[in-house]
Design an enzyme around this catalytic site. Structure first.
Site, PDB file in Angstrom:
ATOM      1  N   GLY A 134       0.824  -1.227   0.000  1.00 39.22           N
ATOM      2  CA  GLY A 134       0.000   0.000   0.000  1.00 39.22           C
ATOM      3  C   GLY A 134       0.844   1.256   0.000  1.00 39.22           C
ATOM      4  N   GLY A 184      -0.553   4.849  -0.906  1.00 39.52           N
ATOM      5  CA  GLY A 184      -1.669   5.381  -0.119  1.00 39.52           C
ATOM      6  C   GLY A 184      -1.253   6.540   0.778  1.00 39.52           C
ATOM      7  CD  GLN A 185      -4.134  10.006   5.100  1.00 35.51           C
ATOM      8  OE1 GLN A 185      -4.872   9.055   5.399  1.00 35.51           O
ATOM      9  NE2 GLN A 185      -4.196  11.168   5.709  1.00 35.51           N
ATOM     10  NE  ARG A 216      -7.143  -2.149 -10.292  1.00 36.67           N
ATOM     11  CZ  ARG A 216      -8.281  -2.555  -9.728  1.00 36.67           C
ATOM     12  NH1 ARG A 216      -9.161  -1.681  -9.313  1.00 36.67           N
ATOM     13  NH2 ARG A 216      -8.536  -3.830  -9.566  1.00 36.67           N
ATOM     14  CE1 TYR A 261      -9.806  -0.335   7.292  1.00 41.02           C
ATOM     15  CE2 TYR A 261     -11.012   1.164   8.741  1.00 41.02           C
ATOM     16  CZ  TYR A 261      -9.815   0.720   8.184  1.00 41.02           C
ATOM     17  OH  TYR A 261      -8.650   1.336   8.528  1.00 41.02           O
TER      18      TYR A 261
HETATM   19  C1  AKB Z   1     -11.315   5.354   7.871  1.00 43.84           C
HETATM   20  O1  AKB Z   1     -11.919   6.402   8.074  1.00 43.84           O
HETATM   21  O2  AKB Z   1     -11.842   4.356   7.371  1.00 43.84           O
HETATM   22  C2  AKB Z   1      -9.874   5.271   8.316  1.00 43.84           C
HETATM   23  C3  AKB Z   1      -9.749   4.730   9.699  1.00 43.84           C
HETATM   24  C4  AKB Z   1     -10.216   5.531  10.848  1.00 43.84           C
HETATM   25  O3  AKB Z   1      -9.259   3.657   9.878  1.00 43.84           O
HETATM   26  N1  AKB Z   1      -9.252   6.561   8.226  1.00 43.84           N
END
Ligand code: AKB
Length: 316
Positions: A8, A11-12, A36, A143
């Site tokens: 990753g 990414g940020q 990607r 997530y």
């Molecule tokens: C999100 O907002 O999904 C992430 C996190 C808090 O893990 N920045």
């Protein structure tokens, strides 16, 4: 931590972590990987970059072998907002990718794997204020489900195989270099970009939505400090709460107004409000402070000054 692979890397957080690790350990010792999105010139010109699909275990094994890797920072993840639109993809990248990394690390006897978790591991049943480190973990996003499962899986590999896996529950990370993508806390970055460029911002969560936040330099330190902590000092492994401060969008807007009095924020909550509402207002990071000396440097005002200065330069 001598030869590092970062997933990753565009990414940020990954993009800044690669550069920080290269500064500390030497450019050739830090392999950045991407899937990607193509890497920036800064990343390709300063050290090795390779394309990887972490759901493909052979791809992971090949790069670990080729670059003689001893440590992996697994920054590849589908975040909370995109994860609600594509839950299967979120599970695939976050879980199948992670177990591939763990398996390669176990088979090739790597020194360490760092796998960040998130405040998304918590849910509405978790105490909302000063959330303890060891508490109820019943997230309501895919997530969050992958973050809880990742914490437990990492701890399993430590206890079952002796693999040194570590992770911290990151709050919303604010930074100026690479914009975040697909998270719920993305507003906390966008508000600064829009303030500098247009002096106005329409926020997708309500003005009083308070969440734990942290500025990027502290985030990088948290990952590297945890990686370097003596193993014998750790009681926790993959699930450290870390935070710097907790503020609402209205408070961030006030802090920006202190520098740009004409800045205006408006609020139009969307589906991300429900995700934000399921996360804590503030978290207790005393375990991280006690076990590996976590001590963030930035508060909201100090971060605002730095964000506005650096973004003004960026867009000059
Ligand atoms: C999100 O907002 O999904 C992430 C996190 C808090 O893990 N920045």
């Amino acid at each position: 931590m001598k030869r590092i692979l970062v997933t990753g890397s565009v990414g940020q957080i990954g993009s800044e972590l690669v550069m920080e690790l290269r500064n500390r350990l030497g450019n050739d010792n830090v392999l950045g990987t991407f899937h990607r999105t193509l890497p920036t010139e800064e990343l390709t010109e300063s050290g090795p970059m390779e394309k990887i699909r972490i759901q493909d275990v052979d791809d992971v094994a090949r790069l670990v072998e080729e670059y003689d890797i001893d440590t992996v920072f697994n920054m590849a993840a589908i975040l909370s907002a995109v994860g609600e639109q594509k839950p299967q993809l979120c599970w695939d990248v976050n879980m199948n990718g992670f177990i591939n990394i763990l398996e390669v690390a176990r088979e090739k006897e790597l020194r360490q794997v760092i796998n960040p978790s998130s405040i998304a591991a918590f849910g509405p049943e978790t105490p909302l204020q000063n959330t303890p480190n060891d508490t109820i973990l019943k997230p309501k996003t895919m997530y969050g489900v992958t973050k809880v499962a990742g914490e437990i899986l990492g701890d399993y590999y430590f206890h079952r195989y002796g693999l040194d896996v570590r992770g911290m529950r990151l709050p919303g990370i604010v930074s100026w270099k690479t914009p975040p993508g697909g998270g719920t806390t993305d507003y906390s970055v966008a508000i600064y970009y829009e303030a500098v460029q247009h002096r106005r911002y329409t926020c997708f969560v309500k003005e009083d939505t308070r969440l734990p936040l942290m500025y990027m330099p502290d985030c990088l330190n948290s990952m590297i400090d945890l990686a370097q902590a003596p193993l014998e000092d750790l009681i926790h492994h993959c699930d450290f709460n870390v935070t710097a401060f907790s503020n609402s969008p209205a408070e961030i807007a006030e802090s920006i107004k202190g520098h740009y009095p004409d800045f205006e924020a408006t609020y139009e909550p969307d589906f991300r409000q429900a995700i934000a509402d399921s996360w804590p207002d503030s978290i207790d990071d005393s375990a991280a402070r006690a076990e590996w000396g976590w001590d963030p440097e930035y508060n909201l005002e100090k971060m605002t000054v730095d964000m506005l200065e650096t973004l003004e330069r960026k867009f000059a």
